[in-house]
Design a protein around this motif. Sequence first.
Motif, PDB file in Angstrom:
ATOM      1  N   ASP A   1       1.396   8.796  -0.748  1.00 14.78           N
ATOM      2  CA  ASP A   1       2.326   9.464   0.171  1.00 14.78           C
ATOM      3  C   ASP A   1       2.930   8.409   1.095  1.00 14.78           C
ATOM      4  N   GLU A   2       4.253   8.349   1.112  1.00 20.43           N
ATOM      5  CA  GLU A   2       4.946   7.323   1.894  1.00 20.43           C
ATOM      6  C   GLU A   2       4.738   7.471   3.402  1.00 20.43           C
ATOM      7  N   ILE A   3       4.432   8.650   3.839  1.00 20.64           N
ATOM      8  CA  ILE A   3       4.318   8.872   5.283  1.00 20.64           C
ATOM      9  C   ILE A   3       2.954   8.434   5.793  1.00 20.64           C
ATOM     10  N   ARG A   4       1.911   8.960   5.188  1.00 22.76           N
ATOM     11  CA  ARG A   4       0.567   8.681   5.709  1.00 22.76           C
ATOM     12  C   ARG A   4      -0.213   7.646   4.912  1.00 22.76           C
ATOM     13  N   GLY A   5       0.257   7.341   3.726  1.00 21.23           N
ATOM     14  CA  GLY A   5      -0.470   6.401   2.883  1.00 21.23           C
ATOM     15  C   GLY A   5      -1.608   7.058   2.125  1.00 21.23           C
TER      16      GLY A   5
ATOM     17  N   PRO B   1       0.802  -1.248   0.000  1.00 18.43           N
ATOM     18  CA  PRO B   1       0.000   0.000   0.000  1.00 18.43           C
ATOM     19  C   PRO B   1       0.826   1.285   0.000  1.00 18.43           C
ATOM     20  N   ILE B   2       1.928   1.305   0.737  1.00 17.08           N
ATOM     21  CA  ILE B   2       2.736   2.518   0.873  1.00 17.08           C
ATOM     22  C   ILE B   2       3.358   2.986  -0.454  1.00 17.08           C
TER      23      ILE B   2
ATOM     24  N   GLN C   1       3.827  16.164   1.416  1.00 20.28           N
ATOM     25  CA  GLN C   1       4.278  17.453   1.938  1.00 20.28           C
ATOM     26  C   GLN C   1       5.749  17.699   1.633  1.00 20.28           C
TER      27      GLN C   1
ATOM     28  N   PHE D   1      18.514  10.395   3.580  1.00 18.51           N
ATOM     29  CA  PHE D   1      18.958   9.289   2.722  1.00 18.51           C
ATOM     30  C   PHE D   1      19.734   9.782   1.486  1.00 18.51           C
TER      31      PHE D   1
ATOM     32  N   LEU E   1      17.685   5.011  -0.570  1.00 19.51           N
ATOM     33  CA  LEU E   1      16.773   4.018   0.008  1.00 19.51           C
ATOM     34  C   LEU E   1      15.947   3.348  -1.089  1.00 19.51           C
TER      35      LEU E   1
END
Lengths: 138, 255
Positions: free
Chosen positions: A80-84, A40-41, A114, A125, A99
């Motif tokens: 969005d990798e942070i919140r999905g 999902p991410i 953001q 990274f 990464l």
Amino acid sequence: MTKKFWIGLIIVLIVALMGVSYQKFLKNPHCAYDGSSVIPIYEVDIVLKEKSTKKFCSIYCAVQWFKNNVKFVDHVIVTDEIRGNKIDSYMAYFVTSELITNETNDSRIHVFQQRQDAITHTEKFHGMMTDDPFSLDE
Amino acid sequence: MCMFGVTQILPSTVTFLQIIKPISFFIMGGWLLCYYVDKSTPTTPLARKNLLFLLIVCGVLLADGIADIYYVIRMKPLMSVSCCATFFDVPLRPSAMIPQAIFGRNFQKILFIVYYVTNILLIALLFTSMSKKWVSVASLPRKIVLYSQYAIGIINIPVVIYTFIENIAPKLMQLPYHHCIYCFMGNGMVPDAPIMLGLFVIGTFAIGWMGILRLLCRDTGTQSVTEKLIIKVNNFSAFCLLASVIMVTIHLILI
């Protein structure tokens, strides 16, 4: 321990296994480019002009498919990798860093909703901001 | 608006509601058990105690209800609120700072170990009082086991909450940087997450309910009914906590 106790535990076990199965096999679709499971991410959805959606496991796979089918594409939704959160690709910040997001294709492109998250990732990274790879500009 | 956003509309009211709701559930459960004991005895020897307890329960529920109504009335449409990531995913989030202050830099690993240690210990203590030999155990070791159950039960609450926020929720949601317990519970990424946490809450509350039963229903003519009910609640608590740990472990292994 009573019979009820064991029956209860078996039910719980079944519920947990069903939950995992749902997450692994039902909720996570397979990549339309390489067939691997979509985490999902890192999910990328390409919405076609005929309103159907193609799901991809990484930016790399989505870009490969996009290059060959650009004329059919209406818009691209990235995660969005942070919140999905799912956002339109033109609103997202893309970062190429050390990464890896997908070991099978060595994808290193990360997506953030953001700007601050993108900058933090870049610093952490050793990355750099990149342009939207799904730009539909003529 | 996400679930966390709802909590940011009137933060102080929501904090109050988030504290009082579990308390309401806990004391209401305690009262219902006391009421059951009283009703099971023909002479209803606990009527006065139960009535006084009911007054306290009503007071708490009234406060809860008034706060609910106040929140709904004061809520304005189109309010802009902050997102969960601005609270749960910042490096200085309380759920990271507090364990870090206690366990040091590698707090996430240690917290995870502590989660399993406290839960297994608590389940083992509950199983101890489930065994048939328990009846013949002397008074002192019996008291030690009971007080240990209460102590570990209380310690287990923050341990489980912090472990869920810091370790379990991000792993199970497959969002390693997202520590939002509200997203974990409510966005459907982990469909059985409410069951995992619900079992933990009921299992922990059941330990408290046993304490209420021992405190209010022991020294009366209801001894045998109370003892039987305590054994049932004890078994139920052990089951709920064990089930919660099993569910979390299965998810962590298989996901």
